[in-house]
Design an enzyme around this catalytic site. Structure first.
Site, PDB file in Angstrom:
ATOM      1  CG  ASP A 477      -2.216   0.633   0.908  1.00 46.81           C
ATOM      2  OD1 ASP A 477      -2.541   1.617   0.199  1.00 46.81           O
ATOM      3  OD2 ASP A 477      -3.133   0.259   1.847  1.00 46.81           O
ATOM      4  CG  ASP A 547      -8.833   2.340  -1.110  1.00 39.63           C
ATOM      5  OD1 ASP A 547      -8.388   0.971  -1.427  1.00 39.63           O
ATOM      6  OD2 ASP A 547      -8.226   3.099  -0.484  1.00 39.63           O
TER       7      ASP A 547
END
Length: 733
Positions: A477, A547
């Protein structure tokens, strides 16, 4: 060899069966552009394609021949000697001057292509690629510039990069070094970009080019979800199925500029490369600098064809290692099921249900390390939290593997929280300006990966965890942009290198981990698209697409992503409802039908589903396993845009055209209408296809279409929000 040098006319011709790229040495010794387009017969003298004409208020290098740098198309232009459009580069000399005259002094033609040190790059064999390296020199300051062009045998593609070498006697500063310049003879193009922000990434935007500049950029320290480093120039009549278009894809993950400039004479200059506003590279004698690659592709058969070129090219010549052209494992990630509130026991319960459903991989997300119970603390402290993982990562991974699943976990190695042991020990390792305000994003700062010791430290911590545990997958990430970009302890004149050196550090950590653990599948997450770019695909063959996992929004996000990136690279999961980003409730059928076109998985606790929902999950997983190769690597066609209608449609077709899968989606219901027909593409017109309980000839499906009704596409109804259907078409034997 498909590169020809005509010594008499000083003309280069790069070609394959589909394209020609022609340039020449101009009267002043600098390189000029003559032609880029459909394949031409080789002709020794095409100099007449240049613009030799007398015009008022134009500066001429040679008045008699009417040769002007302003009017003629340039190959790698500078500023200050008659060309008044934006330059491709700028070199500052010690006396303050910045006029450079790069003259042709030599070239080399060779098979295959060279790797770029420290940078991602396309690759191929000697049979697949021919390359040309042109050496240019400025006699006054001693800078040598090497323009590299690689042409693929099987793709309408030119790959460009540039290398600067200071062979002079004094220090020079490179404060603009773009990778590509393409001068086109007319500006009758539309500009297509892919813009957005977190949770609404890569939405296609088209605008007409007129006199002046059109540009997109990132100065955030990464390619960003706001503007993707991929641009298309297309003719006004070009659509998905026909027409001319040129694509430009930057194989880089940092700050970038993509710009088209139409001058008042009607010429068009396209530039792409590292953003000059955040770049300044001092070069002592003997030092060099290499720019990242730009992949330029052309089509006359519409945007689907252009996209298919990039899909195939990147799957075969950018993605590397074990996972090249491999089917992606079906996974379950615990993030939206637990966030950071979990124990080993609760994780094993979720993993067991995933195994029962047919999943192949379990991924442990954020919260497993340090004192990480929220996003305020512990980033950088890559040591297991014994309260959550009493047996460590190794113990949990072994238990999951014993269930018959593979195991993976989440990291964010480039970041640090001020509330962490790492920051307290090494505050100078964070990117920040001493005695100035320190901006935070998600309560975190960015580690300075331009420093070797920082990369070494993070590598050591991660290596310790991975080497002892059966790890198959890592989700990498990156949740914030760079601000106050300053490397503490670096001399002032070197600070202009930090943005670029930071990205090189990221690449270096990826490379080291992949060399140590070549079987691990890396997925770049980057806050759902913050670095969804070609550069990352070189290291991580798939990226978390967004997301935002809302089924309806994902249709738009994935639709836009496919213009420049292969389906196999798109991380796509079914998540819980109400959706955690939008609050919308979308049927699990539609959520699955969207996610199937990507690296498929789930982002929820399957224990919380009803029996019917769980049975649907089992059926979705069975379907993906049966058709996974086609879903992820079939030739992809966009059929109906969700940005133009309340419906969307796309399909994949096998290489031999014996099988196809069609997907149709309704975001908003349309009532009291005739549903109409949807024309398919990519099929064999002479083959008969079985679809449900019906049979159709390929030409009927492509020229007449298929009715958007339940009797032809079972389960599809345009009169319901969030409705979708999948139709498998197979050749009738």
């Amino acid at each position: 060899m498909n590169i020809i040098w005509h010594a008499k006319t000083k003309q280069f011709h790069l070609y394959n069966d589909q394209i020609s790229y022609i340039m020449y040495v101009q009267p002043n010794g600098e390189l000029g552009q003559l032609y880029f387009g459909k394949r031409l017969h080789d002709t020794e003298d095409l100099i007449y394609l240049s613009d030799r004409i007398g015009l008022s208020l134009v500066t001429y290098y040679d008045m008699e021949s009417q040769f002007s740098m302003e009017l003629n198309r340039q190959e790698y232009p500078s500023f200050g000697s008659g060309d008044f459009s934006s330059p491709a580069f700028r070199i500052l000399e010690e006396d303050g001057s910045s006029v450079t005259n790069l003259k042709h002094v030599g070239h080399e033609i060779y098979a295959s292509k060279k790797a770029l040190p420290g940078l991602p790059a396309l690759y191929g064999t000697e049979e697949e690629i021919t390359s040309l390296e042109i050496q240019l020199q400025d006699e006054k300051n001693g800078m040598h510039v090497f323009l590299t062009y690689s042409i693929f045998r099987d793709y309408p593609v030119i790959v460009r990069s540039t290398r600067f070498e200071n062979r002079g006697k004094s220090e020079l500063v490179l404060d603009r070094a773009l990778s590509l310049c393409l001068d086109l003879p007319d500006a009758e193009y539309e500009w297509m970009q892919f813009s957005g922000a977190w949770a609404r990434e890569r939405r296609p935007i088209t605008r007409k080019i007129d006199k002046g500049i059109v540009a997109i950029e990132s100065k955030r320290g990464h390619s960003s979800p706001n503007q993707n480093p991929f641009v298309i120039l297309k003719r006004a009549n070009t659509d998905e199925f026909a027409g001319e278009a040129i694509g430009f894809s930057f194989v880089y993950s940092g700050n970038f500029l993509a710009q088209a400039e139409c001058d008042t004479y009607g010429k068009l200059r396209f530039l792409m490369g590292i953003h000059p506003d955040t770049f300044s590279w001092s070069m002592k004698p003997g030092e060099n600098f290499v720019t990242p690659e730009v992949v330029m592709a052309r089509t006359t058969q519409g945007l689907n064809d252009l996209s298919q070129t990039y899909h195939s090219l990147y799957n075969n010549h950018l993605v590397r290692g074990k996972w090249k052209n491999q089917e992606r494992p079906i996974l379950l990630n615990n993030w939206e099921a637990t966030y950071m509130d979990f124990t080993e026991e609760s994780i094993l319960k979720i993993a067991a249900k995933a195994k029962e459903a047919g999943a192949e991989l379990f991924v442990l997300d954020d919260g497993w390390f340090g004192k990480r119970n929220d996003d305020h603390r512990a980033l950088g402290d890559w040591v297991e939290n014994p309260e959550k993982l009493p047996n460590g990562m190794k113990g949990l991974a072994e238990k999951v593997v014993a269930m018959g699943l593979k195991f993976g976990f989440w990291i964010e190695p480039e970041m640090v929280n001020p509330d962490s042991d790492l920051y307290r020990a090494h505050p100078e390792w964070a990117i920040a300006i001493p005695d100035r305000h320190k901006s935070l994003g998600r309560w975190q700062m960015v580690l300075d990966f331009s420093k070797e010791e920082v990369v070494d430290y993070i590598y050591g911590m991660l290596h310790r965890i991975i080497k002892d545990a059966p790890i198959s997958y890592i989700k990498w990430d990156m949740n914030r942009t760079l601000t106050e970009c300053f490397s503490q302890g670096l001399p002032a004149k070197e600070q202009g290198k930090v943005y670029h050196k930071h990205i090189l550090g990221v690449y270096r950590l990826y490379e080291r981990l992949e060399e140590a653990f070549p079987d691990i599948l890396f997925e770049s997450c980057s806050s759902g698209g913050g670095r969804f770019d070609a550069g990352m695909l070189y290291y991580a063959p798939q990226a978390w697409c967004s997301d935002n996992t809302d089924g309806e929004d994902r249709v738009m996000i994935q639709y836009g992503t496919t213009y420049g990136y292969p389906v196999s690279s798109i991380g796509a999961h079914v998540s819980a409802v109400p959706n955690h980003q939008t609050g919308r409730v979308v049927p699990i059928t539609m959520r699955g039908h969207v996610a199937m076109f990507g690296a498929f998985g789930y982002e929820l606790d399957l224990n919380r589903l009803t029996e019917d929902e769980f049975a649907m999950v089992q059926e979705q997983i069975r379907f993906v396993k049966e058709h996974r190769k086609l879903l992820q690597y079939g030739k992809f066609y966009r059929l109906r845009s969700p940005f133009e209608k309340n419906q969307a449609a796309w399909m994949v077709v096998s290489e031999d055209k014996s099988k196809a899968i069609l997907a149709v989606y309704t975001m908003r219901a349309t009532v009291n209408i005739i549903p109409g027909l949807l024309k398919l593409d990519g099929l064999d017109p002479d083959k008969k296809y079985g679809a449900g309980d019906k049979e159709y000839y390929g030409d009927v499906l492509m020229e007449a279409g298929i009715p958007l009704r339940d009797d032809c596409i079972p389960g599809y109804n345009m009169g319901h929000d969030g409705n979708s259907a999948i139709l498998v078409l197979e050749e009738c034997k």
